[in-house]
Design a protein around this motif. Sequence first.
Motif, short mmCIF file in Angstrom:
data_model
loop_
_atom_site.label_atom_id
_atom_site.label_comp_id
_atom_site.label_asym_id
_atom_site.label_seq_id
_atom_site.Cartn_x
_atom_site.Cartn_y
_atom_site.Cartn_z
N ASN A 66 0.82 -1.21 0.00
CA ASN A 66 0.00 0.00 0.00
C ASN A 66 0.86 1.26 0.00
O ASN A 66 0.31 2.37 -0.04
N HIS A 67 2.19 1.05 0.10
CA HIS A 67 3.12 2.18 0.09
C HIS A 67 2.71 3.23 1.13
O HIS A 67 2.70 4.44 0.86
N PRO A 85 -2.00 3.37 -1.71
CA PRO A 85 -1.77 2.62 -2.95
C PRO A 85 -1.76 3.49 -4.20
O PRO A 85 -1.19 3.09 -5.23
N ASP A 86 -2.35 4.67 -4.13
CA ASP A 86 -2.33 5.59 -5.26
C ASP A 86 -1.21 6.62 -5.13
O ASP A 86 -1.16 7.58 -5.91
N LYS A 87 -0.33 6.40 -4.16
CA LYS A 87 0.75 7.36 -3.92
C LYS A 87 2.10 6.67 -3.89
O LYS A 87 2.94 6.92 -3.04
N LYS A 88 2.31 5.77 -4.84
CA LYS A 88 3.61 5.13 -4.98
C LYS A 88 4.55 6.06 -5.73
O LYS A 88 4.22 6.55 -6.81
N GLU A 99 4.60 10.76 -0.99
CA GLU A 99 4.62 9.45 -1.65
C GLU A 99 5.76 8.59 -1.10
O GLU A 99 6.82 9.10 -0.75
#
Length: 333
Positions: A66-67, A85-88, A99
């Motif tokens: 999920n970073h 997960p949208d901020k890798k 991020e």
Amino acid sequence: MKKIILYLIISLSFLTMNAAGQNSSLQIITGNGKAGFKDGKDAELNKPIRLAPYKNNSVVFADINNHAIRIVTLEGEVTTIAGGPDKKGYRDGLFSEAEFNSPHGVAYDSVNDIIYVAEAGANLIRTITKNKEGEFVVSTLAGIPNEKGFKDGKSDSALFNSPHAVILRKEGGVYVVDIGNSRVRQIKDGVVSTVAGSGKSGSDDGKYDEASFVYAIDIVSDGTNIFVADAGSNLIRKVLPYKTVETVKLNDTLNTPHGIAVDEKNNIYIADMGTHRILKIDAHGNVTTIAGTGKAGSETNELNRPAAVLVHAGYLWIADLDNHQIKILKLDN
């Protein structure tokens, strides 16, 4: 008939205890067993790994896939404080914009209210602090973003290779286990230095800069020594910073020791990933199983590649990697 019932009760009680007298009943704190990303009481995780004590008996943890850096309370409430997960990627700044790339290790300095993060994917050590408004802010402490290598010196020009764990130094600063460089390193006062390891792959003991590790993956300190879980050699190593490295003698063998913790009585706890068990090592090197059946499973009392352990708030906290859960085990007083 009464004697038979009493015998059954005693037998069942015995089966829940190991040779060290530890109650081996695991409890799921958070995670439903499926990979996902969701906060709250019915949270979803995606490969939680390292754990560190946080405020009010809670724990801060790194959620690899999920970073994200997240917090879980003893009641099972999960809150994401940075990443997702949208901020890798790589970005410093406010929690809503920051991020991460596969964060693996976490540590918390309660005196200065700083969370440290060992970020394997970007080869960095990051920090999470709070601004005047009480919002979380992410900064880079050491390393060059997305640049892999080995270099000691000033923190902004130092190089790491997949750092996997970070712990606090008693005297200030942090220790980092740097897997790709086969070294344990220190960051203090803006300078990175090597505490142990020659950079060669091996299991040689001896002088700190001549000793070697195969796949040093996690570290813990008793205040004086650093204990290293060397997953590649299936050994536990003891480091006296800048002095010596020696192998801890055990009466049994390990299979991919991936996580390590220590309690106030100097018992060592191991997340033995290869056997899906949690092991306890006493001062004499005796090894006993305190959790896990030895087979990968998804039941409450089973583990699937346990990745980390933490002694905190009277419990042993366990990152159950492939079950996407965090579990606890009540420790004896």
